[in-house]
Design an enzyme around this catalytic site. Structure first.
Site, PDB file in Angstrom:
ATOM      1  N   GLU A  49       1.853  10.346   3.948  1.00 25.59           N
ATOM      2  CA  GLU A  49       1.849   9.119   3.133  1.00 25.59           C
ATOM      3  C   GLU A  49       2.152   7.981   4.088  1.00 25.59           C
ATOM      4  O   GLU A  49       3.274   7.848   4.574  1.00 25.59           O
ATOM      5  CB  GLU A  49       2.898   9.220   2.021  1.00 25.59           C
ATOM      6  N   CYS A  64       5.586   0.376   1.569  1.00 21.20           N
ATOM      7  CA  CYS A  64       4.198   0.702   1.908  1.00 21.20           C
ATOM      8  C   CYS A  64       3.223   0.268   0.825  1.00 21.20           C
ATOM      9  O   CYS A  64       2.042   0.071   1.087  1.00 21.20           O
ATOM     10  CB  CYS A  64       4.059   2.195   2.179  1.00 21.20           C
TER      11      CYS A  64
END
Length: 481
Positions: free
Chosen positions: A257, A291
């Site tokens: 990720e 993110c």
């Protein structure tokens, strides 16, 4: 126990085989609040790596055989301990990473929900008995844990991301080596202690850390160790590529990720008050150090002026100029964002909110910056700022909006603001990202939803039943009746 082990120690110890483990070397952990050494943390050697992996491999022999109800009860107890000690745990995170206390509390609350959700799903890991072609033959498809899992989590949401990286594997019967961020080792050490205090057996979760100079050596040793069977990494795309390459060389599965450059499309029929609020929060929550942060706002030409009035007013209301500035993880992060803005303005962009040249009381501080008239030749167009900087783009057609939204190597999350659900769903189908949020901000991560990206934002999924499935493999057994 976790507070005594972490707050009272000058050097944050590792956690190996259920106890403090003090390596021979240590490194400084710098506080972004003071710019000075907050404490020190142990720095792993190859010998320390072997000790952690051996402890996890030994623990796997018995942990894999535990009952779902036993694991569930430990997880529920861990969630309870997290909440009971929320205030102290929040201070540990805030002092170490510079994150505001409300953000730290949100981290703990979200981590608690992740643990509870996974606890509720443990008993759903089941074998199956498919019907075979031969009526005199039967088959069983077992779902078994992999073994030792290497989990690597970053500093920006340390309770959430470390919980996510270890809870799924452990719930499925694996054991874990948590490679803690060098920026938040005390926070992650506290989290591991919570699980141990809840009754997790020795060796099931082990934590180590390393300094920057030995990062490549330690990471390579962990991935290449034959006991380590699967890896999950959350962090930058650059490091993710290294992790993926090393895992590929050793034929080990990996979940990544990685970074993001999340777009938010504001269509002409959008509720501009909702869009302004959600874009402001999506761009500047935790100083943009998420993110999933909104990095690009793509606005329909017809409502751009009205939207910008509402956006700037909303940002100033939530993050007032006479209030505290965002404390980023270090001065380097501030310089990166200022350089992106400077490059953009030198090529024709305009700053419509904020001042990239402003000097704050701390070198690691920066206030929100909104940049208009960004074009593809500017560094900020492609580069993830990972800070309180957001870019604006003007469009007139759906095709233009989609082209901009997809013109990036990243594909983690996105948002669309429109009152026409059909249009929103049409956008959602065409945006290449792991998630699309209609009339909500790009920052959205919860236990019931699978989380992960596409393209250079990685692959594999955390959370929900889909995420738990990542941590079991199938084994086929047949027998004659």
């Amino acid at each position: 126990m976790f507070l005594e082990d972490t707050q009272g120690a000058h050097v944050v110890p590792f956690f190996i085989n259920g106890d403090n483990y003090n390596p021979k070397r240590a490194f400084d952990v710098i506080s972004p609040i003071t710019g000075k050494v907050a404490h020190r943390c142990g720095a792993a050697s190859l010998e320390d790596v072997a000790a952690a992996v051996d402890a996890a491999a030994t623990a796997f022999k018995t942990w894999r055989k535990t009952t779902p109800s036993h694991r569930r009860d430990i997880f529920l107890k861990a969630a309870e301990i997290l909440q009971q000690n929320k205030d102290d745990l929040a201070k540990i995170m805030s002092n170490e990473t510079g994150g505001a206390l409300p953000w730290a509390v949100f981290n703990i609350n979200t981590a608690t929900e992740l643990i509870k959700d996974i606890a509720s799903r443990i008993s759903a890991i089941e074998a199956s008995f498919p019907a075979l072609m031969d009526p005199n033959c039967s088959g069983i498809v077992l779902r078994e844990p992999y073994g030792v899992v290497l989990s690597v989590a970053p500093w920006n949401a340390p309770y959430i991301l470390a919980t996510r990286s270890i809870a799924g594997p452990v719930a499925a019967g694996n054991t874990v080596i948590l490679k803690a961020s060098e920026f938040s080792p005390r926070t992650m050490r506290a989290l591991v202690s919570v699980f141990h205090e809840a009754g997790l057996p020795n060796g099931v979760i082990n934590m180590i850390a390393h300094d920057r100079d030995t990062a490549a050596e330690i990471t390579t040793a962990l991935i290449s160790n034959p006991h380590v069977k699967k890896i999950n990494f959350t962090g930058s795309t650059g490091v993710g590529r290294v992790i993926g390459r090393l895992a590929g060389e050793h034929l080990k599965p990996v979940i990544l990720e990685l970074g993001g450059k999340a777009p938010a499309i504001v269509w002409e029929d959008a509720d501009l008050d909702v869009a302004a609020q959600q874009c402001a929060l999506g761009a500047f929550l935790n100083g943009g150090q998420i993110c999933m942060s909104t990095e690009r706002i793509i606005i329909h030409k017809k409502i751009k002026r009205q939207f910008l009035e509402k956006l700037t007013a909303t940002v100033n209301g939530i993050f007032p100029s006479d209030g505290p500035a965002h404390i980023l993880i270090n001065e380097i992060a501030v310089k990166r964002n200022k350089a992106l803005v400077q490059d953009a303005t030198s090529k024709g962009a305009t700053v419509i909110f904020g001042d990239a040249s402003a000097l704050e009381s701390r070198n690691a501080e920066l206030r929100p910056i909104i940049v208009d008239k960004v074009t593809s030749d500017m560094d900020i167009y492609k580069t993830e700022s990972f800070g309180p900087t957001v870019s604006l783009y003007e469009i007139e057609t759906e095709e233009e909006a989609l082209e901009l939204a997809n013109d990036t190597e990243y594909g983690l999350t996105s948002a669309v603001f429109t009152e026409d659900l059909r249009r929103g769903l049409r956008f959602a189908r065409e945006i290449d990202s792991g998630a699309v949020h209609i009339n909500n901000m790009t920052v959205h991560d919860e236990s019931a939803l699978p989380h992960g990206g596409s393209k250079a934002s990685g692959f594999g999924r955390f959370n929900s039943a889909v995420g738990l499935d990542e941590w079991v493999k199938t084994k086929t057994i047949t027998f004659r009746n």
